[in-house]
Design a protein around this motif. Sequence first.
Motif, short mmCIF file in Angstrom:
data_model
loop_
_atom_site.label_atom_id
_atom_site.label_comp_id
_atom_site.label_asym_id
_atom_site.label_seq_id
_atom_site.Cartn_x
_atom_site.Cartn_y
_atom_site.Cartn_z
N ASP A 295 0.78 -1.15 0.05
CA ASP A 295 0.10 -0.06 0.03
C ASP A 295 1.10 1.17 0.00
O ASP A 295 0.46 2.35 -0.52
N ASN A 296 2.06 1.16 0.59
CA ASN A 296 2.86 2.25 0.76
C ASN A 296 3.79 2.27 -0.15
O ASN A 296 4.75 3.22 -0.33
N LYS A 297 3.98 1.29 -1.43
CA LYS A 297 4.85 1.22 -2.25
C LYS A 297 6.32 1.30 -1.80
O LYS A 297 7.12 1.90 -2.46
N ILE A 298 6.51 0.57 -0.76
CA ILE A 298 7.86 0.24 -0.33
C ILE A 298 8.28 -1.02 -0.72
O ILE A 298 7.70 -2.15 -0.39
N GLY A 299 9.48 -1.18 -1.28
CA GLY A 299 10.09 -2.52 -1.71
C GLY A 299 10.36 -3.21 -0.28
O GLY A 299 10.67 -2.52 0.73
N CYS A 300 10.57 -4.70 -0.52
CA CYS A 300 10.56 -5.60 0.85
C CYS A 300 11.26 -6.54 0.27
O CYS A 300 11.14 -7.22 -0.61
N THR A 301 12.23 -7.07 1.34
CA THR A 301 12.89 -8.32 1.06
C THR A 301 12.99 -9.14 2.23
O THR A 301 13.59 -8.81 3.10
N LEU A 302 12.23 -10.17 2.25
CA LEU A 302 12.11 -11.00 3.33
C LEU A 302 13.27 -11.85 3.94
O LEU A 302 14.19 -12.28 2.72
N TRP A 303 13.13 -12.56 5.03
CA TRP A 303 14.24 -13.51 5.34
C TRP A 303 13.57 -14.86 5.57
O TRP A 303 12.99 -14.66 6.48
N GLY A 304 13.88 -15.95 4.71
CA GLY A 304 14.86 -15.99 3.69
C GLY A 304 13.77 -16.98 2.68
O GLY A 304 12.75 -16.97 2.82
N LEU A 305 14.54 -17.68 1.82
CA LEU A 305 13.95 -18.59 0.76
C LEU A 305 13.87 -19.91 1.13
O LEU A 305 12.81 -20.46 1.63
N VAL A 306 14.88 -20.62 1.05
CA VAL A 306 14.83 -22.27 1.33
C VAL A 306 15.71 -22.50 2.75
O VAL A 306 16.80 -22.33 3.05
N ASN A 307 14.80 -23.07 3.80
CA ASN A 307 15.70 -23.33 5.12
C ASN A 307 16.82 -24.55 4.64
O ASN A 307 16.41 -25.42 3.98
N GLY A 308 18.00 -24.19 5.16
CA GLY A 308 19.17 -24.98 5.21
C GLY A 308 19.96 -25.05 6.31
O GLY A 308 19.56 -25.04 7.49
N LYS A 309 21.44 -25.11 6.11
CA LYS A 309 22.36 -25.28 6.94
C LYS A 309 22.30 -24.19 7.91
O LYS A 309 22.77 -24.42 9.24
N THR A 310 21.84 -22.83 7.65
CA THR A 310 21.92 -21.75 8.57
C THR A 310 20.94 -22.03 9.79
O THR A 310 21.20 -21.25 10.82
N GLN A 311 19.94 -22.94 9.67
CA GLN A 311 18.94 -23.32 10.51
C GLN A 311 18.11 -21.86 11.22
O GLN A 311 18.04 -21.69 12.26
N THR A 312 17.81 -21.10 10.10
CA THR A 312 17.09 -19.85 10.61
C THR A 312 15.78 -19.91 10.66
O THR A 312 15.18 -19.04 10.80
N ASP A 313 15.04 -21.22 10.81
CA ASP A 313 13.81 -21.43 11.41
C ASP A 313 13.93 -21.34 12.75
O ASP A 313 12.80 -21.03 13.42
N LEU A 314 15.09 -21.34 13.38
CA LEU A 314 15.19 -21.12 14.91
C LEU A 314 15.09 -19.81 15.26
O LEU A 314 15.47 -18.99 14.36
N PRO A 315 14.93 -19.29 16.35
CA PRO A 315 14.95 -17.89 16.86
C PRO A 315 16.23 -17.44 17.01
O PRO A 315 17.07 -18.35 17.20
N TRP A 316 16.45 -16.20 17.02
CA TRP A 316 17.83 -15.69 17.35
C TRP A 316 18.25 -16.07 18.56
O TRP A 316 17.63 -16.01 19.77
N GLY A 317 19.69 -16.61 18.68
CA GLY A 317 19.94 -16.87 19.95
C GLY A 317 19.73 -18.06 20.55
O GLY A 317 20.14 -18.57 21.39
N HIS A 318 19.15 -18.68 19.59
CA HIS A 318 18.71 -20.24 20.06
C HIS A 318 19.94 -21.19 20.25
O HIS A 318 20.75 -21.22 19.17
#
Length: 368
Positions: A295-318
């Motif tokens: 609605d505000n015409k603001i570009g956006c890049t979410l994190w991330g695409l395919v879950n893998g070795k970084t284990q970013t499905d976990l919360p920060w600091g897990h």
Amino acid sequence: MTRRKLALSALLLISTLCCYSQSTANKWSEQRIWDWYNKQPWLCGFNYIPAYAINYTAMWDKTTFDPVAIDKELALAEKSGMNTLRAVLQYAVYEDDPQYFLNTLDVFMKLCEKRHIKFIPALFDDCSFGITPDPKVGKQPEPLKGWYAWAWSPSPGHSMVTDTTTYPKLEKYVKAVMSRFKDDKRVLMWDIYNEPTNGGLGGTTLPLLKKVIAWGREINPSQPLTIGAFDQNPRLNDIIVEHSDVITFHEYGNREILLRTIEHYKKYNRPLINTEWMNRPFKSTIPDVLDVFYDNKIGCTLWGLVNGKTQTDLPWGHRPGDPEQKVWQHDLYYGDFRPYDANEITLLTKIISQSKTKEYTKQHLHVN
């Protein structure tokens, strides 16, 4: 430190201040940056690290760079219509073999172009989630189950950030990369430095940040420059706002917090692009906030695409042994390309499709 190194450090700091004072000379005017932004589609994409890579060193390193795997993942993104990705470059891989690194970037950009995705390179990154603050090329560690991004590798690494005698090496890297791709239409914009001062470095990053800004302005690419604002550090944010052509920011908060953040940055009268968002436990989700960007015409890049070795499905600091969190924090797909939530993908695709209509694109984005 030897007397010679102290003298060299002093000269480099003086040079930093001199260059920094001139680094606004090539900053884009408001008119120029709005003209550029108005020619773009609605920028909706993702922060990218391949599922096979435990860190950005592994993504780029000659021992593991895998264009076939990358192309399959980018094809997945293309299906939803996402048109932008952001990824951190790794100085250590460049230092190991500059020509290999530049050629590999070209290969990667060809894959992006094939999938109709514009690239946002981030030249440096201070973030560190594990126990090693300095990168090393070659085979990287395997994941430690239960530890969020435990082998993350900053670029260029904390030791180089705090040692000003290394800055001539970093200058060569910045200028080599930016000069090679300064007029490349596959590059959307240059993210000068991801989250400077993060990872416990604090103000020790600022001398390098100022240098990198000056080096980038010296190259004067045809793409805009930016640094993403990510916390409430007034000293850092003053630098970011003063030297960014387009204002970019990270915001993982809920709808109310996002709207407040947008209102704060609107006062600078420049286009806004969010370069990091999506934290499901915080209610920064596709159903909750994507329409705010739209609605505000603001570009956006979410994190991330395919879950893998970084284990970013976990919360920060897990850490291993911490209570299991049932809801993923980041990422859209499992490693086998099944969507984490099919409804998210449906909504994402629908909104991106709406952004391509004449009614949406014909509206002028700059409001005086």
